[in-house]
Enzyme design. Structure first.
Site, PDB file in Angstrom:
ATOM      1  N   ILE A  65       0.862  -1.188   0.000  1.00  0.00           N
ATOM      2  CA  ILE A  65       0.000   0.000   0.000  1.00  0.00           C
ATOM      3  C   ILE A  65       0.900   1.239   0.000  1.00  0.00           C
ATOM      4  O   ILE A  65       1.001   1.959   0.999  1.00  0.00           O
ATOM      5  CB  ILE A  65      -0.949   0.017   1.217  1.00  0.00           C
ATOM      6  CG1 ILE A  65      -1.646  -1.328   1.392  1.00  0.00           C
ATOM      7  CG2 ILE A  65      -1.989   1.122   1.055  1.00  0.00           C
ATOM      8  CD1 ILE A  65      -2.456  -1.437   2.685  1.00  0.00           C
ATOM      9  N   PRO A  66       1.602   1.477  -1.115  1.00  0.00           N
ATOM     10  CA  PRO A  66       2.431   2.676  -1.158  1.00  0.00           C
ATOM     11  C   PRO A  66       1.556   3.915  -1.017  1.00  0.00           C
ATOM     12  O   PRO A  66       0.447   3.960  -1.533  1.00  0.00           O
ATOM     13  CB  PRO A  66       3.109   2.601  -2.530  1.00  0.00           C
ATOM     14  CG  PRO A  66       2.366   1.593  -3.309  1.00  0.00           C
ATOM     15  CD  PRO A  66       1.652   0.714  -2.350  1.00  0.00           C
ATOM     16  N   HIS A  67       2.065   4.896  -0.273  1.00  0.00           N
ATOM     17  CA  HIS A  67       1.265   6.101  -0.056  1.00  0.00           C
ATOM     18  C   HIS A  67       2.164   7.283   0.263  1.00  0.00           C
ATOM     19  O   HIS A  67       3.340   7.118   0.569  1.00  0.00           O
ATOM     20  CB  HIS A  67       0.240   5.879   1.064  1.00  0.00           C
ATOM     21  CG  HIS A  67       0.834   5.455   2.359  1.00  0.00           C
ATOM     22  ND1 HIS A  67       1.162   4.153   2.637  1.00  0.00           N
ATOM     23  CD2 HIS A  67       1.171   6.159   3.457  1.00  0.00           C
ATOM     24  CE1 HIS A  67       1.660   4.065   3.852  1.00  0.00           C
ATOM     25  NE2 HIS A  67       1.692   5.277   4.379  1.00  0.00           N
ATOM     26  N   GLY A  68       1.573   8.452   0.181  1.00  0.00           N
ATOM     27  CA  GLY A  68       2.305   9.661   0.503  1.00  0.00           C
ATOM     28  C   GLY A  68       1.377  10.849   0.597  1.00  0.00           C
ATOM     29  O   GLY A  68       0.244  10.802   0.112  1.00  0.00           O
ATOM     30  N   LEU A 103      -2.106   5.203  -2.499  1.00  0.00           N
ATOM     31  CA  LEU A 103      -2.959   6.242  -1.947  1.00  0.00           C
ATOM     32  C   LEU A 103      -2.127   7.507  -1.787  1.00  0.00           C
ATOM     33  O   LEU A 103      -1.044   7.470  -1.191  1.00  0.00           O
ATOM     34  CB  LEU A 103      -3.491   5.785  -0.582  1.00  0.00           C
ATOM     35  CG  LEU A 103      -4.558   6.631   0.062  1.00  0.00           C
ATOM     36  CD1 LEU A 103      -5.844   6.620  -0.768  1.00  0.00           C
ATOM     37  CD2 LEU A 103      -4.846   6.120   1.458  1.00  0.00           C
TER      38      LEU A 103
END
Length: 152
Positions: A65-68, A103
């Protein structure tokens, strides 16, 4: 918050083309920000990479779930996809990853960001759901599986 409200057919790719962690991060960011200028896409990608350097977003069981957070988007945006073959993503359990949910949101949406991350994580704890998403042969099927999982 429903994932199906954040995902649309133009933000899901089955199969993803990337074969490395960095290629997949770029592909997912490009899916999430299709109408943005190249410099904006690079800035969003930079925010995701920066978060990834802190701790891998490969949460285990073949899921990442890569996110930033970035000022380059004005609302929460999501992209998702399935890699045709598992990819080394430095996951916390040491296993390769095949399911990806990206996300990205502004700092002002921090609460919604955390809720969406929790929602994704909760849903993807289900073995049957992960298997159904991995088996999806099209974007439409992937979205159907997500919608059905949220209805139960």
């Amino acid at each position: 918050m429903l994932l199906s409200e954040l995902l649309s057919a133009d933000r899901v790719r089955v199969p993803l083309a990337g074969r490395t962690k960095d290629e997949l991060l770029r592909e997912l960011v490009e899916l999430a920000t299709p109408t943005r200028e190249p410099a904006t896409v690079e800035a969003v990608l930079g925010a995701v990479r920066e978060r990834e350097r802190e701790l891998s977003t490969g949460i285990g069981s073949g899921v990442a779930i890569p996110h930033g957070k970035t000022p380059y988007v004005n609302q929460l945006v999501m992209a998702a996809g399935v890699a045709p073959e598992p990819v080394d993503f430095d996951a916390l359990d040491g296993k390769p990853v095949q399911l990806f949910f990206l996300l990205v949101g502004p700092e002002s949406a921090a609460g919604a960001h955390v809720k969406a991350l929790a929602r994704i994580s909760r849903l993807l704890r289900r073995d049957a759901l992960r298997a159904a998403l991995r088996a999806a042969s099209s974007t439409e099927e992937f979205l159907r599986v997500v919608r059905a999982s949220e209805a139960t």
